[in-house]
Design a protein around this motif. Sequence first.
Motif, short mmCIF file in Angstrom:
data_model
loop_
_atom_site.label_atom_id
_atom_site.label_comp_id
_atom_site.label_asym_id
_atom_site.label_seq_id
_atom_site.Cartn_x
_atom_site.Cartn_y
_atom_site.Cartn_z
N TRP A 154 0.88 -1.17 0.00
CA TRP A 154 0.00 0.00 0.00
C TRP A 154 0.91 1.22 0.00
CZ3 TRP A 154 -5.38 -0.73 0.14
CH2 TRP A 154 -6.14 0.46 0.10
N GLU A 155 0.85 1.98 -1.09
CA GLU A 155 1.86 3.00 -1.35
C GLU A 155 1.91 4.11 -0.31
OE1 GLU A 155 3.02 6.10 -4.94
OE2 GLU A 155 1.94 4.26 -5.42
N ASP A 156 0.77 4.55 0.19
CA ASP A 156 0.76 5.68 1.11
C ASP A 156 -0.22 5.41 2.25
OD1 ASP A 156 1.04 8.18 2.30
OD2 ASP A 156 -0.38 9.17 0.95
N ALA A 157 0.33 5.14 3.42
CA ALA A 157 -0.50 4.89 4.61
C ALA A 157 0.11 5.61 5.80
CB ALA A 157 -0.59 3.39 4.89
N VAL A 195 4.09 8.36 14.98
CA VAL A 195 3.24 8.36 13.78
C VAL A 195 4.17 8.44 12.57
CG1 VAL A 195 1.42 9.53 12.48
CG2 VAL A 195 1.36 9.53 14.99
N GLU A 196 3.98 7.54 11.61
CA GLU A 196 4.79 7.53 10.40
C GLU A 196 3.88 7.42 9.17
OE1 GLU A 196 7.90 8.13 10.42
OE2 GLU A 196 8.45 7.73 12.51
N ARG A 197 4.34 7.99 8.07
CA ARG A 197 3.55 7.92 6.84
C ARG A 197 4.47 7.56 5.67
NH1 ARG A 197 -0.54 12.55 4.31
NH2 ARG A 197 -0.83 11.53 2.27
N ALA A 198 4.19 6.43 5.07
CA ALA A 198 4.96 5.96 3.91
C ALA A 198 4.31 4.65 3.43
CB ALA A 198 6.42 5.74 4.27
N GLU A 199 5.02 3.91 2.62
CA GLU A 199 4.51 2.64 2.10
C GLU A 199 4.50 1.58 3.19
OE1 GLU A 199 5.52 -0.63 -1.44
OE2 GLU A 199 6.88 1.03 -1.02
N ILE A 200 3.51 0.69 3.14
CA ILE A 200 3.49 -0.49 4.01
C ILE A 200 3.37 -1.74 3.13
CG2 ILE A 200 2.50 0.74 5.97
CD1 ILE A 200 -0.19 -0.57 5.33
N LEU A 201 3.79 -2.86 3.67
CA LEU A 201 3.77 -4.12 2.92
C LEU A 201 3.28 -5.24 3.83
CD1 LEU A 201 4.62 -5.82 0.38
CD2 LEU A 201 6.85 -6.08 1.50
N PHE A 202 2.25 -5.94 3.40
CA PHE A 202 1.79 -7.11 4.14
C PHE A 202 2.67 -8.31 3.79
CE2 PHE A 202 -1.96 -4.38 4.00
CZ PHE A 202 -2.35 -4.41 5.33
N THR A 203 2.98 -9.12 4.80
CA THR A 203 3.93 -10.21 4.63
C THR A 203 3.41 -11.49 5.29
OG1 THR A 203 5.11 -9.84 6.70
CG2 THR A 203 5.80 -8.50 4.82
N HIS A 204 4.21 -12.55 5.13
CA HIS A 204 3.83 -13.83 5.74
C HIS A 204 3.95 -13.81 7.26
CE1 HIS A 204 8.21 -14.05 5.45
NE2 HIS A 204 8.18 -14.98 6.38
N PHE A 205 4.70 -12.86 7.81
CA PHE A 205 4.85 -12.78 9.26
C PHE A 205 4.01 -11.66 9.87
CE2 PHE A 205 8.35 -10.43 7.28
CZ PHE A 205 8.17 -9.16 7.82
N GLY A 206 3.52 -10.76 9.04
CA GLY A 206 2.75 -9.63 9.55
C GLY A 206 2.80 -8.44 8.63
N GLY A 262 7.63 -2.73 5.31
CA GLY A 262 7.59 -1.53 4.48
C GLY A 262 8.21 -0.35 5.21
N PRO A 263 8.58 0.72 4.50
CA PRO A 263 9.28 1.86 5.11
C PRO A 263 8.60 2.45 6.34
CG PRO A 263 9.34 2.05 2.73
CD PRO A 263 8.46 0.88 3.03
N ALA A 264 7.28 2.64 6.30
CA ALA A 264 6.60 3.23 7.47
C ALA A 264 6.71 2.31 8.68
CB ALA A 264 5.13 3.49 7.14
N ILE A 265 6.59 1.00 8.44
CA ILE A 265 6.65 0.04 9.54
C ILE A 265 8.07 -0.07 10.10
CG2 ILE A 265 6.26 -2.37 10.19
CD1 ILE A 265 3.72 -0.69 9.57
N LEU A 266 9.06 -0.02 9.23
CA LEU A 266 10.45 -0.08 9.70
C LEU A 266 10.76 1.09 10.63
CD1 LEU A 266 12.38 -1.21 6.48
CD2 LEU A 266 11.44 -2.61 8.31
N ASP A 267 10.26 2.27 10.28
CA ASP A 267 10.48 3.42 11.16
C ASP A 267 9.74 3.25 12.48
OD1 ASP A 267 12.20 4.81 9.49
OD2 ASP A 267 10.59 5.88 8.45
#
Length: 452
Positions: free
Chosen positions: A242-245, A263-274, A277-282
């Motif tokens: 999801w490009e912008d969340a 609070v972070e805003r950037a791309e997120i990525l759903f994965t096999h573990f959860g 994506g950049p926002a989640i890494l931050d």
Amino acid sequence: RGAVFCLRITDYALLPMSFNPKNETADVAVIGAGGAGLLAGIAAAQAGAKAVVYERNKMPAKKVAISGGGRCNFSNTLDPRKFVRLFGDKNANFLGHALRAFSNEQLIALLGQYGVEGQVERNYRLYTKSGRGMDVVNALVSEFEKGGGLLVTQSRIASIKQDPAAEAPFILEGKFGDYEEQRRARTVVVCTGGLSYPVTGSTGDGFDWARKFGHEVTELRAALVGLNISEPWTKQLQGLAWEDAQVSLWPDNAVGRGKPLCVERAEILFTHFGISGPAILDVSNTFVASKLQRARLTIDFYPEKPREQIDTELLERFKQFPNRTLANALSGFMPVRFLDHLENSLGPEARTAMCRLPKAARQKIVDQLKATTLTIIGTRGMEYGEVTAGGVKWENIEPTTLESRLSPGLFFAGEILDVTGRCGGFNLQAAFSTGYLAGQKAAAKALRVGAQ
């Protein structure tokens, strides 16, 4: 290309050697040929020092080469003040001297000499225009060798000893190629990185050496790392980006009460573990620093639209297609797999005609789009963390030189230091800058000693 590159840097006969570290004293011995180590070597060689960089792997700077999905987000366009302010670590102020010694502009100019261009993405992030992180590594190695430096790969340093009374006080013991040997150096720059992503060669040796020289090392944790989520539906969306969340981190059972932890805003990525994506890494850096066992994450999939606008758009869509089910009515509105998730979460009402959908059900959809809540139960750990949080404490390191206050002539640079940045080229630029400053100051010290 990779095979030729490896051969060029590991075959002694092919390297222009200004000295032989086997039987000559190095002015500056750098341990670790990552981003910090290569820049330390470059700075030392440019200063006229006999500089050698030891690397345990066959190829240098593996983490640099694979960063940014192999495209290498090598820096950003921020000036030093903004860089420090946005870095995301309480110790970022210690980087000021290093950033002035070797700025992002100097890095861009250096890489440009070897045809490596950057392109700006997502406001200020600099990626290689070629999309090849290895181009950055090749350029740095070439610059180091041009200055007369020597890169010695497949060399595992086992220990560092110091004889303060000797002209070359540092003794490096280890395996150099096939031989167990000792090497002498006037100064040493430790650039061994952290513990994260061990496949790249990060084993934490440098932390043990730092402790033996009296330095304290803070707790080491994985950072910039994917988050494990308890809700099983996230795994069913594996691979969906999801490009912008906008994502917000909350203590467990405290969602919506008070202020979020971050609070972070950037791309997120759903994965096999959860989720990643950049926002989640931050977000992961804050989660790790909080030392919480569990936490909550809320996701706003349309941060540019208020709830009322989302509700209006849904209502208009349902009026346009009154006899369709939810997934059919919203076809093209969002990814199909996410629509499937919405349909499953809404239950039987999602499979009725939208003209009969209750307002409460529509509000539930708005809630999902504006405030989906997930439960964080941990991170993927050191094996998958992009960087290591924690490191050698700054208390006994002089930030203007990065020299140890406990052992003169011993310097630290890069990820081994207790400073961890967010996504966006912050960690690599910090490694390059601290490496350059340490190499520059180590060379100056060694050349003064050698001239006496």
